[in-house]
Design a protein around this motif. Structure first.
Motif, PDB file in Angstrom:
ATOM      1  N   THR A  25       0.825  -1.213   0.000  1.00 38.50           N
ATOM      2  CA  THR A  25       0.000   0.000   0.000  1.00 38.50           C
ATOM      3  C   THR A  25       0.856   1.259   0.000  1.00 38.50           C
ATOM      4  N   SER A  26       2.034   1.190   0.624  1.00 40.07           N
ATOM      5  CA  SER A  26       2.896   2.378   0.627  1.00 40.07           C
ATOM      6  C   SER A  26       3.361   2.704  -0.791  1.00 40.07           C
ATOM      7  N   THR A  27       3.640   1.675  -1.562  1.00 44.38           N
ATOM      8  CA  THR A  27       4.063   1.888  -2.948  1.00 44.38           C
ATOM      9  C   THR A  27       2.910   2.440  -3.772  1.00 44.38           C
ATOM     10  N   LYS A  28       1.710   1.914  -3.540  1.00 41.46           N
ATOM     11  CA  LYS A  28       0.528   2.411  -4.258  1.00 41.46           C
ATOM     12  C   LYS A  28       0.302   3.889  -3.950  1.00 41.46           C
ATOM     13  N   ASP A  29       0.453   4.257  -2.678  1.00 46.42           N
ATOM     14  CA  ASP A  29       0.264   5.656  -2.302  1.00 46.42           C
ATOM     15  C   ASP A  29       1.286   6.551  -2.994  1.00 46.42           C
ATOM     16  N   LYS A  30       2.516   6.092  -3.061  1.00 50.91           N
ATOM     17  CA  LYS A  30       3.565   6.883  -3.714  1.00 50.91           C
ATOM     18  C   LYS A  30       3.267   7.061  -5.203  1.00 50.91           C
ATOM     19  N   ILE A  31       2.821   6.001  -5.849  1.00 50.33           N
ATOM     20  CA  ILE A  31       2.503   6.069  -7.286  1.00 50.33           C
ATOM     21  C   ILE A  31       1.319   6.997  -7.518  1.00 50.33           C
ATOM     22  N   LYS A  32       0.259   6.821  -6.725  1.00 51.81           N
ATOM     23  CA  LYS A  32      -0.914   7.680  -6.871  1.00 51.81           C
ATOM     24  C   LYS A  32      -0.545   9.138  -6.616  1.00 51.81           C
ATOM     25  N   GLY A  33       0.315   9.365  -5.634  1.00 49.44           N
ATOM     26  CA  GLY A  33       0.754  10.726  -5.350  1.00 49.44           C
ATOM     27  C   GLY A  33       1.499  11.333  -6.514  1.00 49.44           C
ATOM     28  N   SER A  34       2.370  10.540  -7.127  1.00 47.52           N
ATOM     29  CA  SER A  34       3.119  11.034  -8.282  1.00 47.52           C
ATOM     30  C   SER A  34       2.182  11.370  -9.439  1.00 47.52           C
ATOM     31  N   ILE A  35       1.179  10.530  -9.643  1.00 46.30           N
ATOM     32  CA  ILE A  35       0.213  10.778 -10.721  1.00 46.30           C
ATOM     33  C   ILE A  35      -0.542  12.082 -10.463  1.00 46.30           C
ATOM     34  N   HIS A  36      -0.959  12.288  -9.213  1.00 45.51           N
ATOM     35  CA  HIS A  36      -1.657  13.534  -8.879  1.00 45.51           C
ATOM     36  C   HIS A  36      -0.759  14.747  -9.111  1.00 45.51           C
ATOM     37  N   GLU A  37       0.506  14.611  -8.760  1.00 47.45           N
ATOM     38  CA  GLU A  37       1.427  15.731  -8.970  1.00 47.45           C
ATOM     39  C   GLU A  37       1.569  16.065 -10.453  1.00 47.45           C
ATOM     40  N   VAL A  38       1.701  15.040 -11.278  1.00 45.20           N
ATOM     41  CA  VAL A  38       1.842  15.262 -12.719  1.00 45.20           C
ATOM     42  C   VAL A  38       0.570  15.906 -13.276  1.00 45.20           C
ATOM     43  N   LYS A  39      -0.581  15.351 -12.906  1.00 49.28           N
ATOM     44  CA  LYS A  39      -1.851  15.921 -13.374  1.00 49.28           C
ATOM     45  C   LYS A  39      -1.991  17.368 -12.913  1.00 49.28           C
ATOM     46  N   GLY A  40      -1.600  17.624 -11.671  1.00 51.07           N
ATOM     47  CA  GLY A  40      -1.687  18.977 -11.137  1.00 51.07           C
ATOM     48  C   GLY A  40      -0.785  19.936 -11.888  1.00 51.07           C
ATOM     49  N   THR A  41       0.422  19.485 -12.202  1.00 52.68           N
ATOM     50  CA  THR A  41       1.354  20.330 -12.952  1.00 52.68           C
ATOM     51  C   THR A  41       0.787  20.660 -14.329  1.00 52.68           C
ATOM     52  N   ILE A  42       0.213  19.662 -14.979  1.00 51.33           N
ATOM     53  CA  ILE A  42      -0.366  19.880 -16.311  1.00 51.33           C
ATOM     54  C   ILE A  42      -1.519  20.888 -16.222  1.00 51.33           C
ATOM     55  N   LYS A  43      -2.414  20.684 -15.258  1.00 45.55           N
ATOM     56  CA  LYS A  43      -3.542  21.609 -15.107  1.00 45.55           C
ATOM     57  C   LYS A  43      -3.052  23.021 -14.814  1.00 45.55           C
ATOM     58  N   GLU A  44      -2.058  23.120 -13.955  1.00 40.33           N
ATOM     59  CA  GLU A  44      -1.531  24.435 -13.593  1.00 40.33           C
ATOM     60  C   GLU A  44      -0.941  25.148 -14.818  1.00 40.33           C
ATOM     61  N   GLU A  45      -0.170  24.405 -15.599  1.00 39.76           N
ATOM     62  CA  GLU A  45       0.445  25.004 -16.787  1.00 39.76           C
ATOM     63  C   GLU A  45      -0.595  25.386 -17.843  1.00 39.76           C
ATOM     64  N   VAL A  46      -1.597  24.530 -18.041  1.00 42.57           N
ATOM     65  CA  VAL A  46      -2.663  24.853 -18.993  1.00 42.57           C
ATOM     66  C   VAL A  46      -3.426  26.085 -18.501  1.00 42.57           C
ATOM     67  N   GLY A  47      -3.651  26.139 -17.185  1.00 39.53           N
ATOM     68  CA  GLY A  47      -4.318  27.306 -16.609  1.00 39.53           C
ATOM     69  C   GLY A  47      -3.530  28.582 -16.822  1.00 39.53           C
ATOM     70  N   LYS A  48      -2.206  28.496 -16.680  1.00 42.53           N
ATOM     71  CA  LYS A  48      -1.362  29.666 -16.937  1.00 42.53           C
ATOM     72  C   LYS A  48      -1.458  30.073 -18.406  1.00 42.53           C
ATOM     73  N   PHE A  49      -1.366  29.088 -19.283  1.00 46.38           N
ATOM     74  CA  PHE A  49      -1.358  29.344 -20.730  1.00 46.38           C
ATOM     75  C   PHE A  49      -2.675  29.943 -21.202  1.00 46.38           C
ATOM     76  N   THR A  50      -3.776  29.433 -20.671  1.00 45.18           N
ATOM     77  CA  THR A  50      -5.100  29.893 -21.099  1.00 45.18           C
ATOM     78  C   THR A  50      -5.623  31.035 -20.235  1.00 45.18           C
ATOM     79  N   ASN A  51      -4.840  31.429 -19.244  1.00 41.94           N
ATOM     80  CA  ASN A  51      -5.222  32.492 -18.313  1.00 41.94           C
ATOM     81  C   ASN A  51      -6.498  32.123 -17.552  1.00 41.94           C
ATOM     82  N   ASP A  52      -6.605  30.844 -17.186  1.00 43.22           N
ATOM     83  CA  ASP A  52      -7.743  30.323 -16.434  1.00 43.22           C
ATOM     84  C   ASP A  52      -7.308  30.151 -14.976  1.00 43.22           C
TER      85      ASP A  52
END
Length: 70
Positions: free
Chosen positions: A3-30
């Motif tokens: 479960t610790s490994t699953k949490d780490k993987i899920k956390g990494s996925i959330h971070e990547v998704k968050g980075t993408i959303k943040e960058e798209v938000g910056k680009f689109t001024n959203d």
């Protein structure tokens, strides 16, 4: 998979998704999308820390078991 490994993987996925959303938000001024991305990145970091904590607890349990039998 532990479960610790699953949490780490899920956390990494959330971070990547968050980075993408943040960058798209910056680009689109959203601002909302940018804020959502930042929040998701933080959730990912917390989830990774939870995985680290679970791993540390498991190691401590192993050490205690060794002490009891040793």
């Amino acid at each position: 998979m532990k479960t610790s490994t699953k949490d780490k993987i899920k956390g990494s996925i959330h971070e990547v998704k968050g980075t993408i959303k943040e960058e798209v938000g910056k680009f689109t001024n959203d601002r909302d999308l940018k804020a959502e991305g930042k929040a998701e990145k933080k959730v990912g970091k917390v989830q990774q820390r939870i995985g680290d904590a679970k791993e540390a607890v498991a190691k401590l349990k192993e050490q205690l078991a060794e002490l009891k039998t040793g």
